[in-house]
Motif scaffolding. Structure first.
Motif, PDB file in Angstrom:
ATOM      1  N   PRO A  64       0.817  -1.227   0.000  1.00 25.82           N
ATOM      2  CA  PRO A  64       0.000   0.000   0.000  1.00 25.82           C
ATOM      3  C   PRO A  64       0.847   1.273   0.000  1.00 25.82           C
ATOM      4  CG  PRO A  64      -0.643  -1.477   1.787  1.00 25.82           C
ATOM      5  CD  PRO A  64       0.599  -2.053   1.188  1.00 25.82           C
ATOM      6  N   GLU A  65       2.101   1.164   0.445  1.00 29.34           N
ATOM      7  CA  GLU A  65       2.946   2.357   0.415  1.00 29.34           C
ATOM      8  C   GLU A  65       3.478   2.630  -0.988  1.00 29.34           C
ATOM      9  OE1 GLU A  65       5.754   1.935   3.658  1.00 29.34           O
ATOM     10  OE2 GLU A  65       3.972   1.825   4.946  1.00 29.34           O
ATOM     11  N   LYS A  66       3.595   1.587  -1.768  1.00 27.57           N
ATOM     12  CA  LYS A  66       4.096   1.735  -3.139  1.00 27.57           C
ATOM     13  C   LYS A  66       2.938   1.949  -4.117  1.00 27.57           C
ATOM     14  CE  LYS A  66       8.409   0.434  -2.349  1.00 27.57           C
ATOM     15  NZ  LYS A  66       9.559   1.160  -2.842  1.00 27.57           N
ATOM     16  N   ARG A  67       1.870   1.202  -3.925  1.00 26.15           N
ATOM     17  CA  ARG A  67       0.802   1.134  -4.926  1.00 26.15           C
ATOM     18  C   ARG A  67      -0.520   0.966  -4.188  1.00 26.15           C
ATOM     19  NH1 ARG A  67       2.294   2.039 -10.296  1.00 26.15           N
ATOM     20  NH2 ARG A  67       4.296   1.156  -9.700  1.00 26.15           N
ATOM     21  N   PRO A  68      -1.018   2.089  -3.593  1.00 29.71           N
ATOM     22  CA  PRO A  68      -2.200   1.983  -2.726  1.00 29.71           C
ATOM     23  C   PRO A  68      -3.414   1.390  -3.454  1.00 29.71           C
ATOM     24  CG  PRO A  68      -1.235   4.203  -2.642  1.00 29.71           C
ATOM     25  CD  PRO A  68      -0.524   3.457  -3.728  1.00 29.71           C
ATOM     26  N   ASN A  69      -4.156   0.586  -2.700  1.00 30.32           N
ATOM     27  CA  ASN A  69      -5.433   0.051  -3.196  1.00 30.32           C
ATOM     28  C   ASN A  69      -5.286  -0.601  -4.563  1.00 30.32           C
ATOM     29  OD1 ASN A  69      -8.212  -0.450  -3.110  1.00 30.32           O
ATOM     30  ND2 ASN A  69      -8.701   1.484  -4.125  1.00 30.32           N
ATOM     31  N   SER A  70      -4.196  -1.343  -4.750  1.00 34.17           N
ATOM     32  CA  SER A  70      -3.956  -1.975  -6.049  1.00 34.17           C
ATOM     33  C   SER A  70      -3.644  -3.453  -5.871  1.00 34.17           C
ATOM     34  CB  SER A  70      -2.798  -1.282  -6.767  1.00 34.17           C
ATOM     35  OG  SER A  70      -3.141   0.060  -7.026  1.00 34.17           O
ATOM     36  N   PHE A  71      -3.909  -4.214  -6.928  1.00 35.90           N
ATOM     37  CA  PHE A  71      -3.883  -5.672  -6.805  1.00 35.90           C
ATOM     38  C   PHE A  71      -3.258  -6.307  -8.034  1.00 35.90           C
ATOM     39  CE2 PHE A  71      -7.203  -3.775  -4.349  1.00 35.90           C
ATOM     40  CZ  PHE A  71      -7.083  -4.393  -3.111  1.00 35.90           C
ATOM     41  N   LEU A  72      -2.680  -7.477  -7.799  1.00 41.03           N
ATOM     42  CA  LEU A  72      -2.089  -8.265  -8.880  1.00 41.03           C
ATOM     43  C   LEU A  72      -2.873  -9.560  -9.052  1.00 41.03           C
ATOM     44  CD1 LEU A  72       0.218  -9.279 -10.807  1.00 41.03           C
ATOM     45  CD2 LEU A  72       1.429 -10.027  -8.758  1.00 41.03           C
ATOM     46  N   ALA A  73      -3.191  -9.911 -10.290  1.00 43.50           N
ATOM     47  CA  ALA A  73      -3.801 -11.208 -10.595  1.00 43.50           C
ATOM     48  C   ALA A  73      -2.918 -11.930 -11.596  1.00 43.50           C
ATOM     49  CB  ALA A  73      -5.197 -11.013 -11.181  1.00 43.50           C
ATOM     50  N   ARG A  74      -2.810 -13.246 -11.417  1.00 45.69           N
ATOM     51  CA  ARG A  74      -2.069 -14.060 -12.396  1.00 45.69           C
ATOM     52  C   ARG A  74      -3.028 -15.040 -13.033  1.00 45.69           C
ATOM     53  NH1 ARG A  74       1.224 -14.872  -7.746  1.00 45.69           N
ATOM     54  NH2 ARG A  74       2.810 -13.238  -7.638  1.00 45.69           N
ATOM     55  N   SER A  75      -3.077 -15.019 -14.348  1.00 44.08           N
ATOM     56  CA  SER A  75      -3.999 -15.935 -15.034  1.00 44.08           C
ATOM     57  C   SER A  75      -3.298 -17.259 -15.304  1.00 44.08           C
ATOM     58  CB  SER A  75      -4.471 -15.321 -16.353  1.00 44.08           C
ATOM     59  OG  SER A  75      -3.504 -15.523 -17.360  1.00 44.08           O
ATOM     60  N   LEU A  76      -4.046 -18.222 -15.798  1.00 48.31           N
ATOM     61  CA  LEU A  76      -3.415 -19.441 -16.296  1.00 48.31           C
ATOM     62  C   LEU A  76      -2.738 -19.106 -17.622  1.00 48.31           C
ATOM     63  CD1 LEU A  76      -5.838 -22.451 -15.715  1.00 48.31           C
ATOM     64  CD2 LEU A  76      -3.978 -21.604 -14.281  1.00 48.31           C
ATOM     65  N   SER A 342      -5.583   0.412  -8.905  1.00 43.91           N
ATOM     66  CA  SER A 342      -5.442  -0.261 -10.193  1.00 43.91           C
ATOM     67  C   SER A 342      -5.319  -1.777 -10.025  1.00 43.91           C
ATOM     68  CB  SER A 342      -4.207   0.267 -10.928  1.00 43.91           C
ATOM     69  OG  SER A 342      -4.340   1.656 -11.161  1.00 43.91           O
ATOM     70  N   ILE A 343      -5.647  -2.487 -11.098  1.00 43.16           N
ATOM     71  CA  ILE A 343      -5.497  -3.940 -11.121  1.00 43.16           C
ATOM     72  C   ILE A 343      -4.449  -4.280 -12.174  1.00 43.16           C
ATOM     73  CG2 ILE A 343      -6.640  -6.145 -11.588  1.00 43.16           C
ATOM     74  CD1 ILE A 343      -9.310  -4.702 -10.828  1.00 43.16           C
ATOM     75  N   PHE A 344      -3.510  -5.131 -11.806  1.00 44.13           N
ATOM     76  CA  PHE A 344      -2.467  -5.563 -12.735  1.00 44.13           C
ATOM     77  C   PHE A 344      -2.639  -7.050 -12.993  1.00 44.13           C
ATOM     78  CE2 PHE A 344      -1.077  -1.795 -10.591  1.00 44.13           C
ATOM     79  CZ  PHE A 344      -0.428  -1.052 -11.576  1.00 44.13           C
ATOM     80  N   THR A 345      -2.581  -7.443 -14.249  1.00 44.35           N
ATOM     81  CA  THR A 345      -2.769  -8.851 -14.594  1.00 44.35           C
ATOM     82  C   THR A 345      -1.541  -9.359 -15.345  1.00 44.35           C
ATOM     83  OG1 THR A 345      -5.145  -8.445 -14.746  1.00 44.35           O
ATOM     84  CG2 THR A 345      -4.333 -10.499 -15.704  1.00 44.35           C
ATOM     85  N   ASN A 346      -0.937 -10.411 -14.812  1.00 45.21           N
ATOM     86  CA  ASN A 346       0.201 -11.093 -15.451  1.00 45.21           C
ATOM     87  C   ASN A 346       1.469 -10.257 -15.546  1.00 45.21           C
ATOM     88  OD1 ASN A 346      -1.168 -13.477 -15.660  1.00 45.21           O
ATOM     89  ND2 ASN A 346      -1.936 -13.059 -17.728  1.00 45.21           N
TER      90      ASN A 346
END
Ligand code: GDP
Ligand code: PGA
Ligand code: MN
Length: 610
Positions: A64-76, A342-346
């Motif tokens: 949260p200190e680097k990238r508040p309220n943000s998430f990483l998802a990894r797909s197949l 933000s949401i980050f994928t892969n």
């Protein structure tokens, strides 16, 4: 335990109209979810869903200190991009889908879908997502409802569309909406544990243009699963636009302000996926006196306005951008946009809980978790982020978002660019001779394939007319005719078309043009040309800038020699190009508009004269 009609009624907000409830009941009875939930688009809901996904392992919360309220998802690895071979247009008549789409009989496809969706949501929650494409209530905007069993989709849709209560209110007032159904196709048996990225090996991305329905099965990836985007705003919307006299295009929209005169120009540009739309939309001009502001980075809906000009809105509310290659060097505005929420994928994960990808600023870290979730070091010899890794980020966070980006009536368009990735043949910029030539320019776009679709060979050159090959919901030649019709309707007011190519290479494989912020030099010429301030040189593919009219001040290492290479149009190569285009056009048979055929003949004449 599955959801009953009473459960749907109990879960529905007070403003939910009967037809919406009926739709949800129908899908609940078919897909047999364990629970049903109507999304309202609130912050509280986002917080709850993202926390649930962190718990289930689908999301990793970034530092949260680097990238508040943000998430990483990894797909197949099997679900990283759009699947064009599994994308179908299910029009009543095969002819209406045309030779460039996969067609399937709508009744037969419905049979398949009924089978696939039967019990597909077992053990999962059915999320109801009411959304507006375009500013809520705007005259060009349209509504939709996506039903999905993926909380990842809900959170992405919250960024990408105006989602929730307000859209539902308009439906309650009787506005029409597009029904869109999505399932990852991974039902859970009682006691069965969920995986981090549920999906199905068998995928169906299907569109029913006559009934405006979208059904998507088996994939969780953006372009296949966020149904407001390519499925609705391009494939379904393009068929609506043809019927009702407007245009749904795979285009960014930007405002260019000449700071000396205060004059504003609006430019749209269609480039195939991963060919520079997001970058151009957020361009930082390297030449003085210009300001660029972003209206949209992927899709434009355009309609004639009361003054007879063509007006465009961005139907989306966020950016779903390609991460690799994005940096403070290439696209600082995108970097600033995705600093939070933000949401980050892969993408890859750094040891301090931030994101990383190939081409991002700074030195390569000694250790990362790659997009597969494995330890990675520079010695691994593999990419840490998938080439089609994406960020999903709110447009409103873009530091240069145009103050009018949500203007309900849109912005008036002055020029339209078409481009692609062409290492050879295609010059930096060329202007149309006349409107039909403009359509020919769009129709003959070919581009080197990128990683944005899984099932086509990256690098190979393929035709991608108007950058709409994977997105046009009907017969491609009818779509060209629709462009000609719109040009006729708007006459002088229809924007001029320009062909651009940032990707030309020299014999050693180096870019001939520095691109990115330097593309402002091309925009500068385009708007001066479109407003009649400079003349041009007639050539084989169109009208080219005069060297002395083109601003190359301060462009290091750039000289007349490079210029000549950038604008070299080899008659022999273009003879082949014309023959190839003719071959490509053959599949459209009688539907190929005569005006386009004529333009090919004119191109041949210009080649012969050269
Ligand atoms: P979009 O999918 O059409 O929005 O494409 P993006 O703007 O995300 O760009 C896709 C890729 O092309 C990224 O890796 C960019 O760094 C690269 N790119 C964008 N603009 C330019 C340019 O002007 N020159 C070069 N050489 N690369 C570019
Ligand atoms: P894009 O496509 O590369 O044009 O942004 C998005 C997608 O693949 O869904
Ligand atoms: Mn993009």
């Amino acid at each position: 335990m599955t959801v009953s009609a009473q459960d749907v009624r109990a879960a529905a907000p007070k403003n939910a109209p009967e037809d919406v409830i009926d739709f949800v009941v129908r899908i609940a009875e078919l897909a047999k979810p364990e629970d049903v939930y109507f999304a309202d688009g609130s912050q509280e809901e986002w917080d709850r869903l993202t926390s649930e996904m962190v718990e289930s392992g689908m999301f990793t919360r970034l530092n949260p200190e680097k990238r508040p309220n943000s998430f990483l998802a990894r797909s197949l690895p099997s679900d990283v991009a759009r699947v064009e071979s599994r994308t179908y247009i299910c029009s009543e008549k095969e002819e209406d889908a045309g030779p460039t789409n996969n067609w399937y009989d709508p009744t037969e496809m419905k049979k398949i879908l009924m089978e696939k969706f039967d019990g597909a949501m077992k053990g999962r929650t059915l999320y109801v997502i009411p959304f507006s494409m375009g500013p809520v209530g705007g005259p060009i905007s349209q509504l939709g409802i996506e039903l999905t069993d993926s909380p990842y989709v809900v959170c992405n849709m919250r960024i990408m569309t105006r989602m929730g209560t307000e859209a539902l209110d308009l439906m309650a007032k009787g506005q029409t909406w597009v029904p869109a159904v999505h399932s990852v196709g991974a039902p859970l048996e009682p006691g069965q544990e969920d995986t981090a990225w549920p999906c199905n090996d068998e995928k169906y991305i299907t569109h029913f243009p006559e009934t405006n329905e979208i059904w998507s099965y088996g994939s969780g990836y953006g372009g296949n699963a966020l149904l407001g985007k390519k499925c609705y705003a391009l494939r379904i919307a393009s068929t609506m636009a043809k019927r009702d006299g407007w245009m749904a295009e795979h285009m960014l929209i930007l405002r260019l302000t000449d700071e000396n005169t205060g004059k504003q120009y609006h430019v749209t540009a269609a480039f195939p996926s991963a060919c520079g739309k997001t970058n151009l939309a957020m361009l930082q001009p390297t030449i003085p006196g210009y300001k660029v502001e972003t209206v949209g980075d992927d899709i434009a809906w355009m309609r004639p306005g009361p003054d007879g000009r063509l007006y465009a809105i961005n139907p989306e509310a966020g950016f779903f951008g390609v991460a690799p290659g994005t940096s403070y060097d290439t696209n600082p505005m995108a970097m600033d946009t995705m600093r939070e929420n933000s949401i980050f994928t892969n993408v890859a994960l750094t040891d301090d809980g931030d994101v990383w990808w190939e081409g991002i600023d700074g030195p390569t870290p000694d250790h990362l978790i790659d997009w597969h979730g494995n330890d990675w070091t520079p010695e691994s010899g593999e990419k840490a982020a998938h080439p089609n890794a994406r960020f999903t980020t709110p447009a409103a966070q873009c530091p240069i978002i145009c103050p009018d980006w949500e203007a309900p009536q849109g912005v008036p368009i002055d020029a339209i660019l078409f481009g692609g990735r062409r290492a050879t043949n295609v010059p930096l910029v060329a202007e149309q001779y006349d409107p039909a030539h403009g359509v020919f320019i769009g129709a003959s776009v070919a581009s080197e394939v990128t990683a944005a679709a899984t099932d086509v060979t990256a690098g190979a050159l393929r035709h991608d007319p108007f950058a709409m090959l994977p997105f046009c919901g009907y017969h491609m030649a009818d779509y060209w005719q629709h462009w000609l019709d719109m040009q006729e309707e708007l006459g002088e007011n229809f924007p001029k078309v320009y062909q651009v190519n940032w990707f030309r290479k020299d014999d050693e494989g180096n870019w001939l043009w520095p691109g990115f912020g330097e593309n402002s030099r091309v925009l500068d010429w385009v708007v001066r040309r479109a407003s009649g301030q400079v003349d041009a040189i007639d050539g084989i593919t169109g009208r080219y800038p005069k060297f002395e009219d083109f601003n190359i001040d301060g462009l290091k290492g750039f000289d007349k020699e490079t210029w000549d290479k950038l604008f070299f149009v080899d008659p022999e190569a273009w003879d082949k190009e014309a023959a190839e285009t003719e071959e490509y056009f053959k599949q459209f048979g009688d539907k190929l508009p005569a005006a386009i055929k004529d333009e090919l003949a004119k191109l041949r004449e210009r080649i012969a004269e050269a």
